[in-house]
Design an enzyme around this catalytic site. Sequence first.
Site, PDB file in Angstrom:
ATOM      1  N   HIS A  85     -27.521 -45.859   4.294  1.00 15.28           N
ATOM      2  CA  HIS A  85     -28.673 -46.731   4.091  1.00 15.28           C
ATOM      3  C   HIS A  85     -29.942 -46.114   4.681  1.00 15.28           C
ATOM      4  CE1 HIS A  85     -31.121 -50.359   3.938  1.00 15.28           C
ATOM      5  NE2 HIS A  85     -30.158 -50.957   3.272  1.00 15.28           N
ATOM      6  N   GLY A 166     -47.958 -48.030  18.578  1.00 14.70           N
ATOM      7  CA  GLY A 166     -47.182 -46.843  18.908  1.00 14.70           C
ATOM      8  C   GLY A 166     -48.016 -45.787  19.590  1.00 14.70           C
ATOM      9  N   PRO A 167     -47.363 -44.731  20.066  1.00 14.53           N
ATOM     10  CA  PRO A 167     -48.056 -43.661  20.792  1.00 14.53           C
ATOM     11  C   PRO A 167     -48.790 -42.716  19.845  1.00 14.53           C
ATOM     12  CG  PRO A 167     -45.744 -43.122  20.569  1.00 14.53           C
ATOM     13  CD  PRO A 167     -45.915 -44.496  19.973  1.00 14.53           C
ATOM     14  N   GLY A 178     -36.375 -44.194  17.552  1.00 12.82           N
ATOM     15  CA  GLY A 178     -37.009 -44.258  16.251  1.00 12.82           C
ATOM     16  C   GLY A 178     -38.079 -45.334  16.234  1.00 12.82           C
TER      17      GLY A 178
END
Length: 570
Positions: A85, A166-167, A178
């Site tokens: 998946h 996020g960074p 992830g």
Amino acid sequence: MQKIIECVPNFSEGRNPEIINAIADSIRKCGSEGQVKILNIDPGEATNRTVITFAGSPEAVVEAAFRAVGKAAELIDMRQHHGAHPRSGATDVLPLVPISGVTLEECAEMSRKLAERIYRELGIPCYCYEAAAYKPERKNLAVCRAGEYEALPEKIKDPERRPDFGPDTYNETVARSGASNVGARDFLIAVNFNLNTTSTRRANAVAFDVREKGRPKREGNPLTGKIVKDADGNPVMIPGTLKGCKAIGWYIDEYGIAQVSMNITDINVTPLHKAFEEVCRAAQARGLRVTGTEIVGLVPKRSLIEAGKYFLEKQQRSLGISEDEIMKIAIKSMGLDDLKPFDPKEKVIEYLLEDEEEKALKERLTRMTCREFASETASESAAPGGGSISAYMGALAAALGTMVANLSSHKRGWDDRWKEFSDWAVQGQEIMERLLALVDEDTAAFNRIMAALGMPKGNDEEKAARSKALEEATLYATQVPLKTMKEALKAFPILRAMATEGNPNSVSDAGVGALAARSAVLGAHLNVKINAASLKDRTAAEAICSEAEQIAAQAIREEGEILDTVNSKI
């Protein structure tokens, strides 16, 4: 209305039960704090992915979701993950779904705040998708997850593809966990259609035929020709036949077959049975056959009821049968038990959300066998009494009318009249169900009076409270049998129609139904009168009794006319 939301996170682990259980336990720990209930845990070995469905109050569900993300990041290393998946993180997708008393917009706002907290406290980057998306293109999960986990180093550096939270640089935390896709959506049905082939390519062809996105247009040969592009260089797409559906084809080692894997994102536009029928058509056009259907996670009850009724109509069979029987038709028609047993109690969300203790109390009598009910009535307890028995007689009256309608609908030579009798049977089923509910409601009304009588009366304030509660309970106990009278009266038109137009071999059953309906009305009338006599509000009491007298008189007339018809035919 109680506020309830559902969360359906997908975790990138489907093979290690210890990890799956640890994540589930992190959710369960919120149960005592906010009534979070895990509804389903569905691991997949081939996909190496587990779907956990849980529901509860918004605050508790959001907290449970946060804890689950943290536990998944602790136990799953995406550098070691492989599966069939698409995925981008240890917690791959994390949608919040409104169930009751909460809007989609409210869920979207909760999702954005959750995504921000996941990054702020855990350092896990998050994309916001569907209703929670900050950018229009990110409403599509596929856009957020493009390139999957392996593309994250490049996406984080790209201002256009960077996560919403996020960074600026790829770091150890991101390498391990992830990125998660956090969103809000309406109820989604995840379903796989089993094919009699092992070819992923052919399964994909069927998926492209039906999914809303469709397939790229090609020059010449539709399979190998050059892809046609528009002025901006984007592929020109040929839309599929099903709106609100995403689909791909894949091969599942676990079952040794190929499947069309589909997400139905708008069950109002494309109900489950419509998707099944269309995949069957597309498969047959390519020389394939759908052998069954696999529901991943949970399904709303209405999807199975709608499907069952759809297939009954195709068979020209009566729809006036029990909910359980309608579900059986849906299960068999779509092959939901093709790969493994399908138990509605484990897969239907409404059943799993029910409070078992409350349900047992609410349906204490109607869950009994006939013998148990009779024995309970014969016991020293004052309940169940005449009110519950009257409601049950009414339910039996409606059941007899429904039976004759179903027999008539299926009678040889009357095929062109199946819909006429099916409509009567559906009405009968609805009346029967309402009267069965009144069996328990009448006993609950009596218990409410007893509870009021048991209230303290040591001072004036307690006496006033007790008197008020007793008056309210008595009014309720008067209104319940009045409802029974009204519902039982509704059985007469069905019984009259069955006596005059139904299967002549069952005319006596219609007559017995009329006798039972009359007894139900007159029995409930006695309960109205005896309870109304205790009401202090005489105006309300007289109004209820006057209405009840009219209903009782009408029931006597209806019974007599129907019995005249029945006797003339015997």
